[in-house]
Design an enzyme around this catalytic site. Structure first.
Site, PDB file in Angstrom:
ATOM      1  N   ASP A 171     -67.538 -43.883 -25.584  1.00  0.00           N
ATOM      2  CA  ASP A 171     -68.558 -44.929 -25.427  1.00  0.00           C
ATOM      3  C   ASP A 171     -68.987 -45.147 -23.974  1.00  0.00           C
ATOM      4  OD1 ASP A 171     -66.421 -46.177 -24.269  1.00  0.00           O
ATOM      5  OD2 ASP A 171     -66.414 -47.914 -25.582  1.00  0.00           O
ATOM      6  N   HIS A 201     -65.444 -38.126 -19.736  1.00  0.00           N
ATOM      7  CA  HIS A 201     -65.124 -38.918 -18.543  1.00  0.00           C
ATOM      8  C   HIS A 201     -65.314 -38.096 -17.271  1.00  0.00           C
ATOM      9  CE1 HIS A 201     -62.534 -42.167 -20.793  1.00  0.00           C
ATOM     10  NE2 HIS A 201     -63.750 -42.051 -21.268  1.00  0.00           N
ATOM     11  N   TYR A 264     -66.339 -42.502 -14.258  1.00  0.00           N
ATOM     12  CA  TYR A 264     -64.962 -41.997 -14.158  1.00  0.00           C
ATOM     13  C   TYR A 264     -64.776 -41.007 -13.009  1.00  0.00           C
ATOM     14  CZ  TYR A 264     -62.980 -44.360 -18.172  1.00  0.00           C
ATOM     15  OH  TYR A 264     -62.488 -45.323 -19.014  1.00  0.00           O
ATOM     16  N   ARG A 284     -54.275 -52.116 -14.921  1.00  0.00           N
ATOM     17  CA  ARG A 284     -55.251 -52.399 -15.984  1.00  0.00           C
ATOM     18  C   ARG A 284     -54.541 -52.697 -17.325  1.00  0.00           C
ATOM     19  NH1 ARG A 284     -59.643 -54.890 -17.437  1.00  0.00           N
ATOM     20  NH2 ARG A 284     -60.405 -54.063 -19.406  1.00  0.00           N
TER      21      ARG A 284
HETATM   22  P1  NAD Z   1     -54.344 -50.803 -29.274  1.00  0.00           P
HETATM   23  O1  NAD Z   1     -52.976 -50.456 -28.775  1.00  0.00           O
HETATM   24  O2  NAD Z   1     -54.749 -52.217 -29.369  1.00  0.00           O
HETATM   25  O3  NAD Z   1     -54.507 -50.166 -30.723  1.00  0.00           O
HETATM   26  C1  NAD Z   1     -54.058 -48.919 -31.091  1.00  0.00           C
HETATM   27  C2  NAD Z   1     -53.371 -49.001 -32.445  1.00  0.00           C
HETATM   28  O4  NAD Z   1     -52.969 -47.662 -32.810  1.00  0.00           O
HETATM   29  C3  NAD Z   1     -52.093 -49.854 -32.482  1.00  0.00           C
HETATM   30  O5  NAD Z   1     -52.193 -50.828 -33.471  1.00  0.00           O
HETATM   31  C4  NAD Z   1     -50.983 -48.843 -32.787  1.00  0.00           C
HETATM   32  O6  NAD Z   1     -49.955 -49.375 -33.590  1.00  0.00           O
HETATM   33  C5  NAD Z   1     -51.741 -47.760 -33.508  1.00  0.00           C
HETATM   34  N1  NAD Z   1     -51.074 -46.462 -33.506  1.00  0.00           N
HETATM   35  C6  NAD Z   1     -50.412 -45.875 -32.488  1.00  0.00           C
HETATM   36  N2  NAD Z   1     -49.967 -44.672 -32.868  1.00  0.00           N
HETATM   37  C7  NAD Z   1     -50.345 -44.497 -34.155  1.00  0.00           C
HETATM   38  C8  NAD Z   1     -50.168 -43.445 -35.097  1.00  0.00           C
HETATM   39  N3  NAD Z   1     -49.520 -42.322 -34.758  1.00  0.00           N
HETATM   40  N4  NAD Z   1     -50.668 -43.614 -36.335  1.00  0.00           N
HETATM   41  C9  NAD Z   1     -51.322 -44.730 -36.666  1.00  0.00           C
HETATM   42  N5  NAD Z   1     -51.537 -45.758 -35.825  1.00  0.00           N
HETATM   43  C10 NAD Z   1     -51.038 -45.633 -34.577  1.00  0.00           C
HETATM   44  O7  NAD Z   1     -55.357 -49.969 -28.361  1.00  0.00           O
HETATM   45  P2  NAD Z   1     -56.883 -50.237 -27.965  1.00  0.00           P
HETATM   46  O8  NAD Z   1     -56.959 -50.644 -26.555  1.00  0.00           O
HETATM   47  O9  NAD Z   1     -57.521 -51.090 -28.989  1.00  0.00           O
HETATM   48  O10 NAD Z   1     -57.475 -48.774 -28.035  1.00  0.00           O
HETATM   49  C11 NAD Z   1     -57.405 -47.962 -29.173  1.00  0.00           C
HETATM   50  C12 NAD Z   1     -57.803 -46.550 -28.855  1.00  0.00           C
HETATM   51  O11 NAD Z   1     -59.193 -46.447 -28.660  1.00  0.00           O
HETATM   52  C13 NAD Z   1     -57.178 -45.984 -27.582  1.00  0.00           C
HETATM   53  O12 NAD Z   1     -56.899 -44.611 -27.767  1.00  0.00           O
HETATM   54  C14 NAD Z   1     -58.270 -46.139 -26.567  1.00  0.00           C
HETATM   55  O13 NAD Z   1     -58.074 -45.291 -25.467  1.00  0.00           O
HETATM   56  C15 NAD Z   1     -59.423 -45.750 -27.430  1.00  0.00           C
HETATM   57  N6  NAD Z   1     -60.771 -46.086 -26.938  1.00  0.00           N
HETATM   58  C16 NAD Z   1     -61.610 -45.056 -26.798  1.00  0.00           C
HETATM   59  C17 NAD Z   1     -62.884 -45.249 -26.370  1.00  0.00           C
HETATM   60  C18 NAD Z   1     -63.743 -44.041 -26.156  1.00  0.00           C
HETATM   61  O14 NAD Z   1     -64.677 -44.100 -25.401  1.00  0.00           O
HETATM   62  N7  NAD Z   1     -63.435 -42.883 -26.754  1.00  0.00           N
HETATM   63  C19 NAD Z   1     -63.324 -46.541 -26.126  1.00  0.00           C
HETATM   64  C20 NAD Z   1     -62.448 -47.621 -26.270  1.00  0.00           C
HETATM   65  C21 NAD Z   1     -61.154 -47.362 -26.702  1.00  0.00           C
HETATM   66  C1  G6P Z   2     -64.309 -47.024 -21.671  1.00  0.00           C
HETATM   67  C2  G6P Z   2     -63.965 -45.604 -21.965  1.00  0.00           C
HETATM   68  C3  G6P Z   2     -62.794 -45.536 -22.906  1.00  0.00           C
HETATM   69  C4  G6P Z   2     -61.621 -46.303 -22.342  1.00  0.00           C
HETATM   70  C5  G6P Z   2     -62.026 -47.717 -22.035  1.00  0.00           C
HETATM   71  C6  G6P Z   2     -60.911 -48.435 -21.293  1.00  0.00           C
HETATM   72  O1  G6P Z   2     -64.812 -47.655 -22.804  1.00  0.00           O
HETATM   73  O2  G6P Z   2     -65.016 -44.874 -22.524  1.00  0.00           O
HETATM   74  O3  G6P Z   2     -62.469 -44.203 -23.130  1.00  0.00           O
HETATM   75  O4  G6P Z   2     -60.554 -46.314 -23.263  1.00  0.00           O
HETATM   76  O5  G6P Z   2     -63.168 -47.731 -21.221  1.00  0.00           O
HETATM   77  O6  G6P Z   2     -61.143 -49.767 -21.317  1.00  0.00           O
HETATM   78  P1  G6P Z   2     -59.995 -50.854 -21.059  1.00  0.00           P
HETATM   79  O7  G6P Z   2     -60.742 -52.124 -21.153  1.00  0.00           O
HETATM   80  O8  G6P Z   2     -58.985 -50.650 -22.173  1.00  0.00           O
HETATM   81  O9  G6P Z   2     -59.444 -50.566 -19.723  1.00  0.00           O
HETATM   82 MN    MN Z   3     -64.235 -42.863 -23.257  1.00  0.00          MN
END
Ligand code: NAD
Ligand code: G6P
Ligand code: MN
Length: 449
Positions: A171, A201, A264, A284
């Site tokens: 995102d 990134h 990034y 963070r």
């Molecule tokens: P979070 O820790 O609040 O949530 C992650 C959840 O995944 C937890 O509830 C955990 O129990 C669960 N989990 C962990 N391992 C697991 C497994 N093997 N099987 C099933 N469930 C499992 O984290 P968050 O901050 O809400 O972020 C969630 C994910 O989204 C992270 O990987 C974060 O980096 C990613 N993210 C990606 C983008 C992007 O741009 N691609 C943007 C925002 C967040």
């Molecule tokens: C952006 C990136 C994600 C990353 C997030 C971290 O959205 O695209 O890949 O996980 O920032 O945000 P946070 O608020 O968890 O530091």
């Molecule tokens: Mn990302």
């Protein structure tokens, strides 16, 4: 009458789940849903979020069948889409990913440098497991994966599940494009047609036009050169640490004023500045635990207690509407143009065809078709070759359980000053991750280091 879809959100306990559920509920006219399931391997955490989601669904679309489960069969059966955002090791491990490198004066970041490498080594197995559940119980489904670190996860899926229907997305470009639209005074990023290339990134915009084909780059560049990605009349001010990042884009941009950079890149161009502004005792991960996590779980508790969301401050995760765009593109063959992480395969002519690159794609029923980029300049090519090698070495290290390759990966990262520091950090990371990483063999035990 359109078909209505069945979705499972994997990582149901994520802080992003309520915002995404609200976003899905807000888009039911365009993307009808008949069943929504949450799956997580932490039942207690997921239940807190699920209780609130149940109320949100009852209020807005009570006909949707809702279920939260930790049973893979129940979760992954009869679904059309898996929306995956897991964090293997949760925030406790993110904290270590950030703090361990900082101890050695090196960038401590979720997806960049040694922290991102450590997170990658944890995520690969978790994401592959989700793919296998999907293919066992709903072989026709698509997985939309945004579990991080997306670059390493994408390379792992390319190597280890090459024929799986999994799309890796991010995102960050969308967040930056929202800001560009604000800078230009446009009502939406969707008024812009962009060309962009890079790794996840780790990329650059090369062209931004309006729908009539007028070049919008000069106006954005002029602003970014002065203020970074901070719009003049910002609609909603970002948190302080994100604000610093958007401001820093001014300096990141100066490296190549022909393009506009992903934020990034600051970690690779100015690692010393990043270390200097970090607090090694409060990173963070701590900010997120004290901020977003406390807030979301607190709000969910309130919703469950009141059995109503009337007083809730949780907002629709509007900018995550690209997830609906992607699901709709696959379901309805819309031909939407979207940035996705796909195998290069000649899209960037002078770059490794096996690299996972982030480029605009036309998305339809049969998946993404990347739009040709052509040849890229030496500066970007050099940076990307180094970074993609880091990502490939991590996946090789995971497959071969190789300490040596992981040490090479850390040494090759532009955030790490030398091989000795790489080894010190790696040895701490190995210890911290022993419950999550495959056990590494052929450890180089030379005492002289
Ligand atoms: P979070 O820790 O609040 O949530 C992650 C959840 O995944 C937890 O509830 C955990 O129990 C669960 N989990 C962990 N391992 C697991 C497994 N093997 N099987 C099933 N469930 C499992 O984290 P968050 O901050 O809400 O972020 C969630 C994910 O989204 C992270 O990987 C974060 O980096 C990613 N993210 C990606 C983008 C992007 O741009 N691609 C943007 C925002 C967040
Ligand atoms: C952006 C990136 C994600 C990353 C997030 C971290 O959205 O695209 O890949 O996980 O920032 O945000 P946070 O608020 O968890 O530091
Ligand atoms: Mn990302």
């Amino acid at each position: 009458m359109n078909k209505s879809y069945s979705i499972v959100i994997a990582g149901g306990g994520s802080t992003f789940t309520p915002g995404i559920v609200l976003m899905l509920l807000d888009n039911l006219d365009d993307f009808p849903i008949s069943r929504l399931k949450l799956y997580d391997n932490d039942e207690e955490r997921q239940n807190k979020i699920a209780g609130a989601c149940e109320v949100l669904i009852k209020e807005r679309a009570p006909y949707i069948e809702f279920l939260a489960t930790t049973d893979p069969k129940e979760a992954f059966s009869e679904v059309d889409f898996v929306m995956a955002h897991i964090r293997v090791g949760k925030y406790a491990m993110r904290e270590l990913d950030e703090k361990i490198p900082l101890k050695y004066g090196v960038v401590g970041q979720e997806t960049c440098g040694p922290g991102g490498i450590a997170y990658g080594m944890r995520s690969i197995g978790g994401v592959l497991e989700l793919i296998d559940f999907m293919e066992t119980y709903s072989p026709d489904a698509w997985m939309l994966n945004y579990s991080n670190p997306a670059a390493i996860v994408a390379e792992a899926t390319r190597r280890l599940r090459p024929t799986s229907k999994v799309l890796n997305i991010c995102d960050m470009p969308i967040g930056i494009e929202d800001r560009m639209a604000q800078i230009l005074g446009l009502s939406s990023r969707k008024e812009m047609i962009v060309r962009y290339y890079g790794l996840n990134h780790f990329g650059w915009w090369t062209s931004i036009c309006d729908k009539a084909g007028n070049d919008l780059m000069p106006a954005i560049k002029e602003h970014v050169g002065k203020f970074g990605y901070i719009p003049k009349n910002e609609q909603e001010q970002a948190e302080a640490s994100w604000n610093d990042t958007f401001k820093k884009a001014r300096e990141v941009y100066q490296l190549d004023p022909d393009t506009l950079p992903n934020t990034y890149l600051q970690y690779y161009f100015y690692p010393d500045d990043m270390v200097k502004k970090s607090n090694p005792d409060f990173t963070r991960a701590n900010e997120v635990m004290e901020g977003r996590e406390k807030f979301i779980f607190g709000e969910c508790e309130k919703i469950v207690r009141a059995q109503s969301s009337a007083d809730s401050q949780i907002k629709i995760d509007d900018h995550a509407s690209y997830i609906v765009d992607l699901a709709r593109a696959l379901a309805y063959n819309t031909g939407e143009r979207m940035l996705l992480i796909v195998e290069n395969n000649g899209t960037i002519e002078n770059f490794d065809p096996t690299a996972m690159v982030e480029v605009p794609c036309i998305v339809g029923k049969n998946g993404p078709e990347p739009i040709t980029v052509g040849r890229i300049p030496q500066f970007q090519k050099g940076l990307m070759e180094q970074q993609v090698s880091v990502e490939k070495l991590v996946v090789e290290a995971w497959i071969e359980k190789s300490y040596q390759k992981l040490w090479q990966a850390l040494t090759l990262s532009q955030t790490v000053p030398n091989a000795r520091t790489a080894k010190l950090i790696l040895d701490d990371l190995v210890e911290a991750n022993k419950d999550y990483w495959p056990p590494l063999a052929e450890k180089n035990l030379q005492p002289s280091l």
